[in-house]
Design a protein around this motif. Structure first.
Motif, PDB file in Angstrom:
ATOM      1  N   ILE A 100       1.188  -1.208  -0.136  1.00  0.00           N
ATOM      2  CA  ILE A 100       0.528   0.008  -0.387  1.00  0.00           C
ATOM      3  C   ILE A 100       0.898   1.166   0.274  1.00  0.00           C
ATOM      4  CG2 ILE A 100      -2.047   1.339   1.094  1.00  0.00           C
ATOM      5  CD1 ILE A 100      -3.048  -1.202   2.535  1.00  0.00           C
ATOM      6  N   LEU A 101       1.815   1.088   1.124  1.00  0.00           N
ATOM      7  CA  LEU A 101       2.949   2.544   0.758  1.00  0.00           C
ATOM      8  C   LEU A 101       3.288   2.240  -0.473  1.00  0.00           C
ATOM      9  CD1 LEU A 101       5.087   1.855   3.480  1.00  0.00           C
ATOM     10  CD2 LEU A 101       3.232   3.928   3.068  1.00  0.00           C
ATOM     11  N   LYS A 102       4.284   1.972  -1.076  1.00  0.00           N
ATOM     12  CA  LYS A 102       4.491   1.829  -2.489  1.00  0.00           C
ATOM     13  C   LYS A 102       3.541   2.189  -3.379  1.00  0.00           C
ATOM     14  CE  LYS A 102       5.373  -1.012  -6.719  1.00  0.00           C
ATOM     15  NZ  LYS A 102       6.851  -0.355  -7.340  1.00  0.00           N
ATOM     16  N   VAL A 103       2.067   1.799  -3.418  1.00  0.00           N
ATOM     17  CA  VAL A 103       0.527   2.337  -4.513  1.00  0.00           C
ATOM     18  C   VAL A 103       1.254   3.882  -4.388  1.00  0.00           C
ATOM     19  CG1 VAL A 103      -1.687   2.322  -4.755  1.00  0.00           C
ATOM     20  CG2 VAL A 103      -0.527   0.241  -4.582  1.00  0.00           C
ATOM     21  N   ALA A 104       0.904   3.900  -3.033  1.00  0.00           N
ATOM     22  CA  ALA A 104       0.514   5.376  -2.420  1.00  0.00           C
ATOM     23  C   ALA A 104       2.134   6.735  -2.932  1.00  0.00           C
ATOM     24  CB  ALA A 104       0.612   5.576  -0.518  1.00  0.00           C
ATOM     25  N   CYS A 105       3.068   5.939  -2.474  1.00  0.00           N
ATOM     26  CA  CYS A 105       3.963   6.938  -3.394  1.00  0.00           C
ATOM     27  C   CYS A 105       4.544   6.760  -4.512  1.00  0.00           C
ATOM     28  CB  CYS A 105       5.437   6.311  -2.448  1.00  0.00           C
ATOM     29  SG  CYS A 105       5.640   6.623  -0.692  1.00  0.00           S
ATOM     30  N   GLU A 106       3.849   6.325  -5.072  1.00  0.00           N
ATOM     31  CA  GLU A 106       4.293   6.115  -6.891  1.00  0.00           C
ATOM     32  C   GLU A 106       2.684   6.866  -7.687  1.00  0.00           C
ATOM     33  OE1 GLU A 106       3.760   2.069  -8.083  1.00  0.00           O
ATOM     34  OE2 GLU A 106       5.742   2.270  -8.002  1.00  0.00           O
ATOM     35  N   ARG A 107       1.203   7.178  -6.201  1.00  0.00           N
ATOM     36  CA  ARG A 107       0.582   8.185  -6.839  1.00  0.00           C
ATOM     37  C   ARG A 107       0.936   8.754  -6.705  1.00  0.00           C
ATOM     38  NH1 ARG A 107      -5.544   7.517  -6.501  1.00  0.00           N
ATOM     39  NH2 ARG A 107      -4.980   5.927  -7.359  1.00  0.00           N
ATOM     40  N   ILE A 108       1.737   9.561  -5.358  1.00  0.00           N
ATOM     41  CA  ILE A 108       1.414  10.926  -5.015  1.00  0.00           C
ATOM     42  C   ILE A 108       2.643  11.610  -6.270  1.00  0.00           C
ATOM     43  CG2 ILE A 108       3.207  12.886  -3.503  1.00  0.00           C
ATOM     44  CD1 ILE A 108       1.647  10.745  -1.143  1.00  0.00           C
ATOM     45  N   ARG A 109       3.586  10.994  -6.733  1.00  0.00           N
ATOM     46  CA  ARG A 109       4.497  10.973  -7.478  1.00  0.00           C
ATOM     47  C   ARG A 109       4.210  10.960  -9.070  1.00  0.00           C
ATOM     48  NH1 ARG A 109      10.636   8.995  -8.774  1.00  0.00           N
ATOM     49  NH2 ARG A 109      11.087   9.191 -10.600  1.00  0.00           N
ATOM     50  N   ASN A 110       3.117  10.695  -9.107  1.00  0.00           N
ATOM     51  CA  ASN A 110       2.384  10.532 -10.454  1.00  0.00           C
ATOM     52  C   ASN A 110       1.991  11.675 -10.693  1.00  0.00           C
ATOM     53  OD1 ASN A 110       3.670   8.841 -11.459  1.00  0.00           O
ATOM     54  ND2 ASN A 110       2.192   6.759 -11.252  1.00  0.00           N
ATOM     55  N   LYS A 111       0.884  12.526  -9.308  1.00  0.00           N
ATOM     56  CA  LYS A 111       0.474  13.392  -9.371  1.00  0.00           C
ATOM     57  C   LYS A 111       1.156  15.080  -9.622  1.00  0.00           C
ATOM     58  CE  LYS A 111      -4.029  12.950  -7.426  1.00  0.00           C
ATOM     59  NZ  LYS A 111      -4.689  13.051  -6.770  1.00  0.00           N
ATOM     60  N   LEU A 112       2.381  14.780  -9.019  1.00  0.00           N
ATOM     61  CA  LEU A 112       2.776  16.419  -8.971  1.00  0.00           C
ATOM     62  C   LEU A 112       3.372  16.820  -9.877  1.00  0.00           C
ATOM     63  CD1 LEU A 112       6.220  14.314  -7.543  1.00  0.00           C
ATOM     64  CD2 LEU A 112       4.579  15.706  -5.864  1.00  0.00           C
ATOM     65  N   ASP A 113       2.508  16.707 -11.023  1.00  0.00           N
ATOM     66  CA  ASP A 113       2.327  17.708 -12.419  1.00  0.00           C
ATOM     67  C   ASP A 113       1.326  18.243 -12.141  1.00  0.00           C
ATOM     68  OD1 ASP A 113       5.355  18.094 -12.673  1.00  0.00           O
ATOM     69  OD2 ASP A 113       5.084  16.591 -13.524  1.00  0.00           O
ATOM     70  N   TYR A 114      -0.046  17.575 -11.862  1.00  0.00           N
ATOM     71  CA  TYR A 114      -1.017  17.697 -12.524  1.00  0.00           C
ATOM     72  C   TYR A 114      -1.556  18.567 -10.931  1.00  0.00           C
ATOM     73  CZ  TYR A 114      -2.940  13.643 -12.237  1.00  0.00           C
ATOM     74  OH  TYR A 114      -3.267  12.234 -11.335  1.00  0.00           O
ATOM     75  N   GLN A 115      -2.241  17.350  -9.886  1.00  0.00           N
ATOM     76  CA  GLN A 115      -2.521  18.029  -8.540  1.00  0.00           C
ATOM     77  C   GLN A 115      -1.931  17.616  -7.545  1.00  0.00           C
ATOM     78  OE1 GLN A 115      -5.659  15.226  -7.678  1.00  0.00           O
ATOM     79  NE2 GLN A 115      -7.251  16.977  -7.841  1.00  0.00           N
ATOM     80  N   PRO A 116      -0.824  17.956  -7.273  1.00  0.00           N
ATOM     81  CA  PRO A 116       0.454  18.288  -6.329  1.00  0.00           C
ATOM     82  C   PRO A 116      -0.871  18.156  -4.768  1.00  0.00           C
ATOM     83  CG  PRO A 116       0.695  19.730  -6.444  1.00  0.00           C
ATOM     84  CD  PRO A 116      -0.384  19.591  -7.917  1.00  0.00           C
ATOM     85  N   ASN A 117      -1.429  16.962  -4.266  1.00  0.00           N
ATOM     86  CA  ASN A 117      -2.556  17.104  -2.901  1.00  0.00           C
ATOM     87  C   ASN A 117      -1.432  17.412  -1.725  1.00  0.00           C
ATOM     88  OD1 ASN A 117      -4.482  18.454  -4.174  1.00  0.00           O
ATOM     89  ND2 ASN A 117      -5.663  16.314  -4.237  1.00  0.00           N
ATOM     90  N   ILE A 118      -0.491  17.027  -2.325  1.00  0.00           N
ATOM     91  CA  ILE A 118       0.281  15.925  -0.827  1.00  0.00           C
ATOM     92  C   ILE A 118       1.244  17.944  -0.510  1.00  0.00           C
ATOM     93  CG2 ILE A 118       2.912  16.430  -2.846  1.00  0.00           C
ATOM     94  CD1 ILE A 118       1.994  14.181   0.466  1.00  0.00           C
ATOM     95  N   LEU A 119       1.344  18.592  -1.011  1.00  0.00           N
ATOM     96  CA  LEU A 119       1.176  19.809  -0.083  1.00  0.00           C
ATOM     97  C   LEU A 119       0.776  20.373   0.145  1.00  0.00           C
ATOM     98  CD1 LEU A 119       3.083  21.879  -3.454  1.00  0.00           C
ATOM     99  CD2 LEU A 119       4.285  20.196  -1.848  1.00  0.00           C
ATOM    100  N   LEU A 120      -0.274  19.849   0.701  1.00  0.00           N
ATOM    101  CA  LEU A 120      -1.259  20.837   2.170  1.00  0.00           C
ATOM    102  C   LEU A 120      -0.770  20.400   2.946  1.00  0.00           C
ATOM    103  CD1 LEU A 120      -4.892  18.388   0.468  1.00  0.00           C
ATOM    104  CD2 LEU A 120      -3.516  21.316   1.413  1.00  0.00           C
TER     105      LEU A 120
END
Length: 272
Positions: free
Chosen positions: A188-208
């Protein structure tokens, strides 16, 4: 002659053997709760040490059962409210994926709906019901994995690239609790980190995790472990240019010493 009859149920015109129907699996919410440590300038994730079976004394991502009158998002936000004491809006959480492999839990079948929650602050932790300890783990990386460590432990996301292979090699409760997380949480951690990485250039919600406003330098600090790059390897000018449609400039920060004040930004897709 004895005639054995198997009950057949027609669902959508397709006959089903009742013995193969999974009627009532347990449904849990696995919540990946992210924060940012402004003292160390590092991304953190919350892990808890379980004090009940299965996986007693294993570290794990926080989980809770979904109640009958709740949506999955409501359950994820309730977990944060009850465990951490923060009442967040739905904009701070997003659905990750559903994890249903039969091997992921021993005993009764349990499905997990994965969610990610982005805390605007890094609160102090206190272990609650079902846990003997709760800690923030700092995010890092290797060539093949993402790492999460504190002063006593280091855990890694799985380096297995294929889900089917991961579960075929899954150690379950025989895995070393000093090296492995409970259940399939390393997958699950792998899936989450890859999801966040893939969204960095269009929806970087991690910056919240930086709060309502942030500097470009802090944004690069958050991007760094997901991209597996040092902060100084992310060029500030190129970063600003490539993210100009994602970030809204809201002015300058206050200056407490010499030098130019840093520009402040917010995520453009969020409401004011």
């Amino acid at each position: 002659m004895i005639l054995l009859v198997t009950l057949i149920i027609k669902a959508g015109g397709i006959p089903l053997d009742s013995q193969n129907i999974l009627e009532r699996p347990f449904i849990t919410i696995t919540n990946l709760i992210w924060s940012f440590d402004h003292a160390t300038n590092r991304v953190n994730i919350l892990l808890v040490k379980r004090d009940n079976d299965p996986y007693n004394n294993y570290w794990a991502l926080p989980e809770t059962f979904m109640r009958s009158q709740e949506s999955a998002e409501e359950t994820a936000l309730r977990l944060v409210r009850e465990k951490i004491g923060m009442d967040l809006s739905g904009s701070h959480t997003e659905q990750l994926a559903t994890f249903t492999n039969p091997l992921r839990t021993p005993g009764d079948r349990a499905l997990s709906l994965g969610y990610m929650t982005f805390l605007p602050d890094k609160p102090q932790l206190k272990a609650g019901y079902g846990a003997s300890d709760a800690r923030w783990f700092t995010m890092g990386y290797t060539d093949k994995t993402y790492t999460f460590s504190d002063s006593d432990h280091i855990f890694q996301s799985t380096d297995c690239p294929v889900q089917r292979t991961y579960y075929a090699e899954f150690g379950g409760t025989n895995a070393d609790p000093d090296k492995h997380l409970a259940f399939d949480h390393q997958w699950i951690l792998k899936v989450a980190c890859e999801r966040i990485r893939n969204k960095l250039d269009y929806q970087p919600n991690i910056l919240l995790i930086l709060g309502r406003q942030f500097t470009l330098k802090d944004a690069r600090r958050v991007y760094s472990p997901f991209l597996k790059l040092r902060v100084d390897q992310i060029d500030n000018s190129n970063f600003k240019k490539s993210h100009q449609d994602l970030f809204t400039d809201i002015g300058s920060s206050e200056v407490n010493g010499p030098g130019r004040p840093a520009r402040l930004y917010k995520l453009a897709h969020l409401r004011a």
